[in-house]
Motif scaffolding. Structure first.
Motif, short mmCIF file in Angstrom:
data_model
loop_
_atom_site.label_atom_id
_atom_site.label_comp_id
_atom_site.label_asym_id
_atom_site.label_seq_id
_atom_site.Cartn_x
_atom_site.Cartn_y
_atom_site.Cartn_z
N SER A 5 0.03 -5.13 -19.31
CA SER A 5 -0.40 -3.73 -19.33
C SER A 5 -0.76 -3.25 -20.74
O SER A 5 -1.47 -2.26 -20.89
N THR A 6 -0.33 -3.96 -21.78
CA THR A 6 -0.66 -3.59 -23.16
C THR A 6 -1.78 -4.44 -23.74
O THR A 6 -2.09 -4.32 -24.92
N ALA A 7 -2.38 -5.29 -22.93
CA ALA A 7 -3.43 -6.20 -23.40
C ALA A 7 -4.69 -5.44 -23.82
O ALA A 7 -5.01 -4.38 -23.29
N VAL A 8 -5.40 -6.03 -24.76
CA VAL A 8 -6.61 -5.44 -25.32
C VAL A 8 -7.83 -5.90 -24.50
O VAL A 8 -8.01 -7.11 -24.29
N PRO A 9 -8.68 -4.96 -24.05
CA PRO A 9 -9.89 -5.34 -23.33
C PRO A 9 -10.77 -6.25 -24.18
O PRO A 9 -10.88 -6.08 -25.38
N GLY A 10 -11.38 -7.23 -23.52
CA GLY A 10 -12.28 -8.16 -24.19
C GLY A 10 -11.61 -9.44 -24.64
O GLY A 10 -12.29 -10.38 -25.04
N LYS A 11 -10.29 -9.51 -24.58
CA LYS A 11 -9.58 -10.71 -25.03
C LYS A 11 -9.11 -11.55 -23.85
O LYS A 11 -8.97 -11.07 -22.74
N TRP A 12 -8.87 -12.83 -24.14
CA TRP A 12 -8.34 -13.78 -23.17
C TRP A 12 -6.85 -13.96 -23.40
O TRP A 12 -6.40 -13.98 -24.55
N TYR A 13 -6.10 -14.12 -22.32
CA TYR A 13 -4.65 -14.29 -22.39
C TYR A 13 -4.21 -15.37 -21.42
O TYR A 13 -4.88 -15.62 -20.42
N THR A 14 -3.08 -16.00 -21.72
CA THR A 14 -2.46 -16.98 -20.82
C THR A 14 -1.24 -16.33 -20.20
O THR A 14 -0.40 -15.77 -20.91
N ILE A 15 -1.14 -16.40 -18.88
CA ILE A 15 0.01 -15.85 -18.17
C ILE A 15 1.23 -16.72 -18.48
O ILE A 15 1.21 -17.93 -18.25
N LYS A 16 2.27 -16.12 -19.01
CA LYS A 16 3.51 -16.84 -19.32
C LYS A 16 4.48 -16.79 -18.15
O LYS A 16 5.04 -17.81 -17.77
N TRP A 17 4.70 -15.61 -17.59
CA TRP A 17 5.52 -15.47 -16.39
C TRP A 17 5.19 -14.17 -15.68
O TRP A 17 4.65 -13.25 -16.27
N MET A 18 5.51 -14.13 -14.37
CA MET A 18 5.23 -12.97 -13.53
C MET A 18 6.44 -12.71 -12.64
O MET A 18 7.08 -13.64 -12.18
N PHE A 19 6.73 -11.44 -12.40
CA PHE A 19 7.70 -11.06 -11.39
C PHE A 19 7.29 -9.70 -10.84
O PHE A 19 6.44 -9.03 -11.41
N GLY A 20 7.84 -9.32 -9.72
CA GLY A 20 7.49 -8.03 -9.14
C GLY A 20 7.51 -8.09 -7.64
O GLY A 20 8.20 -8.91 -7.03
N VAL A 21 6.73 -7.24 -7.01
CA VAL A 21 6.66 -7.15 -5.56
C VAL A 21 6.07 -8.45 -5.01
O VAL A 21 4.99 -8.88 -5.43
N PRO A 22 6.77 -9.10 -4.08
CA PRO A 22 6.29 -10.39 -3.56
C PRO A 22 4.87 -10.35 -3.00
O PRO A 22 4.11 -11.30 -3.18
N GLU A 23 4.48 -9.26 -2.37
CA GLU A 23 3.13 -9.17 -1.80
C GLU A 23 2.06 -9.21 -2.89
O GLU A 23 1.02 -9.83 -2.72
N VAL A 24 2.33 -8.55 -4.01
CA VAL A 24 1.38 -8.54 -5.12
C VAL A 24 1.28 -9.93 -5.73
O VAL A 24 0.19 -10.44 -5.98
N LEU A 25 2.43 -10.55 -5.95
CA LEU A 25 2.43 -11.90 -6.53
C LEU A 25 1.73 -12.90 -5.61
O LEU A 25 0.98 -13.77 -6.08
N GLU A 26 1.94 -12.76 -4.32
CA GLU A 26 1.29 -13.67 -3.36
C GLU A 26 -0.23 -13.49 -3.40
O GLU A 26 -0.98 -14.46 -3.36
N LYS A 27 -0.69 -12.25 -3.49
CA LYS A 27 -2.14 -11.98 -3.55
C LYS A 27 -2.73 -12.58 -4.83
O LYS A 27 -3.80 -13.20 -4.80
#
Length: 71
Positions: A5-27
């Motif tokens: 959520s704090t990422a800068v538009p125009g840049k590339w990032y690597t996902i390190k880890w994710m957690f949250g609502v299972p439906e969102v993660l599944e999508k």
């Protein structure tokens, strides 16, 4: 590491880890966005939504969901 959520538009990032609502993660995983994935932040503004891209697909994601993803 930082929250997506704090990422800068125009840049590339690597996902390190994710957690949250299972439906969102599944999508996200349906679209092959998981730990280790490279994503491009297209838009991140005060509207409460952001747009990310992965493998030439674009997705809208809420700031709440993005706050639970570390890059």
């Amino acid at each position: 590491m930082q929250a997506l959520s704090t990422a800068v538009p125009g840049k590339w990032y690597t996902i390190k880890w994710m957690f949250g609502v299972p439906e969102v993660l599944e999508k996200l995983k349906e679209f092959k966005i998981k730990e280790g994935s490279e994503i491009h932040v297209i838009q991140n503004d005060a509207s409460g939504m952001m747009i990310i891209a992965s493998d030439q697909k674009r997705f809208a994601i809420s700031q709440d969901a993005a706050a639970r993803i570390q890059v």
